[in-house]
Each structure stands twice: as C-alpha cells, then as structure tokens.
Write an enzyme that holds these catalytic residues in place. Structure first.
Site, PDB file in Angstrom:
ATOM      1  N   TRP A 132       0.833  -1.209   0.000  1.00  0.00           N
ATOM      2  CA  TRP A 132       0.000   0.000   0.000  1.00  0.00           C
ATOM      3  C   TRP A 132       0.864   1.254   0.000  1.00  0.00           C
ATOM      4  CZ3 TRP A 132      -0.517   4.179   3.272  1.00  0.00           C
ATOM      5  CH2 TRP A 132      -1.616   5.017   3.027  1.00  0.00           C
ATOM      6  N   GLY A 151      -5.834  -2.664  -2.075  1.00  0.00           N
ATOM      7  CA  GLY A 151      -5.899  -2.843  -0.635  1.00  0.00           C
ATOM      8  C   GLY A 151      -6.317  -1.603   0.122  1.00  0.00           C
ATOM      9  N   ASP A 152      -6.585  -0.515  -0.583  1.00  0.00           N
ATOM     10  CA  ASP A 152      -6.930   0.731   0.084  1.00  0.00           C
ATOM     11  C   ASP A 152      -8.396   0.735   0.513  1.00  0.00           C
ATOM     12  OD1 ASP A 152      -5.940   3.732   0.499  1.00  0.00           O
ATOM     13  OD2 ASP A 152      -8.014   3.789  -0.224  1.00  0.00           O
ATOM     14  N   LEU A 153      -8.622   0.941   1.812  1.00  0.00           N
ATOM     15  CA  LEU A 153      -9.971   0.882   2.359  1.00  0.00           C
ATOM     16  C   LEU A 153     -10.857   1.972   1.762  1.00  0.00           C
ATOM     17  CD1 LEU A 153     -11.985  -0.303   4.364  1.00  0.00           C
ATOM     18  CD2 LEU A 153     -11.034   1.200   6.123  1.00  0.00           C
ATOM     19  N   LEU A 155     -10.708   3.399  -1.179  1.00  0.00           N
ATOM     20  CA  LEU A 155     -11.100   3.075  -2.551  1.00  0.00           C
ATOM     21  C   LEU A 155     -12.169   1.990  -2.582  1.00  0.00           C
ATOM     22  CD1 LEU A 155      -7.649   3.182  -4.406  1.00  0.00           C
ATOM     23  CD2 LEU A 155      -9.458   4.916  -4.394  1.00  0.00           C
TER      24      LEU A 155
END
Length: 200
Positions: A132, A151-153, A155
């Site tokens: 990330w 893996g970005d929450l 997004l």
C-alpha cells in the site's frame, strides 16, 4: 486532469464520469525528494490528515532548514524522533529506511526508471513499507498515472458506494471494474477518494 482523460472516462464509465465535475481539479505531480516523500508516507500511515500533518511538520523541524537526509535521520536519537508524535514502530521504520539508503541496499535515485512492480519490490525491502505504501509512492511521488491500490480501504468504500455494491467489492470485482480505466487508473483513484467527501 486534461480533456482527453475526461472524455476517456465519459466513454468507458458513465458512473465515474458523473462525479468528475463535482470533485474538482485533479493533477498528478512528482516529488523531487524521494527520501523525504517516503518518510512522509511512513509517518502518515493510518493517521487522520490533521494529526499526520502535525507530526510530519514537527519531524521536518528537527533538521536544519528542514533539509531531511538519511544521514541526519540516522544521527538523531530515537527518542527525539519519537518526540514528534511518531510511534516507536514508525521511528524504527524511518531509521530502517535511512539505513537502507545510506548503505545502498535500496537505490532511490533509480526508482523513476523502474516499472511499477519493480518499484514496489524495491521499496518493500524496508521495514514498515508494504504494498500500500509503495503504491501511494507510485501515485503521489513518482506521478505514475496508471496505478490502483486494491488494498486501500477508502477506494473499496468509494466503489461500494458509487457502484452500489451490497458489500465491499472483492479484488476480482475491482480488477474487472478498473481495467477499463487504464491507462488512467491513478486519476480514477483520486476521483474515488474525493467522491467520499461529497454527497451523492
């Protein structure tokens, strides 16, 4: 964001295109100090923007004229860096980054000529830098235009909200969706992050 990109999104994804005018101007910039950028990425991990900005500001003031170098970081006692508000873990990560640069275990000056995955593999040699963080570096420091962080929450939440998924989308679902945004997935990511700040 130039007209060509706006037209591209309009042609391939009406849903994403529908929020472009509401999120404001988006520009992709490049950093001129990769070491400082990585220090910032490490320090600001998992922090609210206000706290992150304050801690990074105090960190910069530890150095003459704000000139942060790997050698100067290594010379600072851990307690001094911790005094900025950075966690002990982040102090270790920053020191590990500096150590890797000073002893040429990673070569920051070469990152701009590597492809995206090679940059990720180089950076994750450093403690505290995972995929990330490396992806954020690709987007915000190297200015790469076609990066997306699955893996970005934020997004994941933005896609769920905008595309009306009942649950957070899986990586496979996101891959199918983002494929049509290439070669401008970084712009799409920036639009999605900003979309969380506006009412739909």
């Amino acid at each position: 964001m130039n007209k060509k990109i706006i037209v591209r999104f309009r042609n391939v994804d009406p849903i994403l295109s529908s929020v472009i005018t509401r999120v404001g101007r988006i520009t992709i910039t490049r950093s001129h100090n990769y070491f400082l950028s990585l220090c910032r990425e490490i320090i600001t991990q998992q922090l609210a923007s206000g706290a992150a900005h304050a801690i990074f500001g105090r960190f910069g003031k530890l150095f003459p004229r704000g000139h942060v170098t790997p050698e100067r970081v290594l010379a600072l006692p851990d307690e001094v860096v911790r005094g900025t508000g950075a966690s002990w873990a982040k102090v270790r990560y920053i020191k590990d980054l500096a150590h890797n640069v000073v002893f040429k275990k990673i070569h920051l000056n070469n990152l701009n000529v590597l492809d995206d995955e090679a940059v990720v593999q180089e950076l994750i040699k450093v403690k505290g830098i995972g995929r990330w963080t490396a992806e954020m570096f690709l987007m915000f420091s190297l200015g790469r235009e076609d990066v997306f962080s699955y893996g970005d929450l934020g997004l994941r939440r933005a896609i769920q909200k905008l595309y009306k998924f009942k649950k957070e989308p899986t990586i496979k679902q996101m891959e199918r969706l983002t494929k049509k945004w290439s070669p401008y997935r970084t712009y799409a990511a920036r639009i999605l992050w900003k979309s969380l700040e506006i009412a739909h």
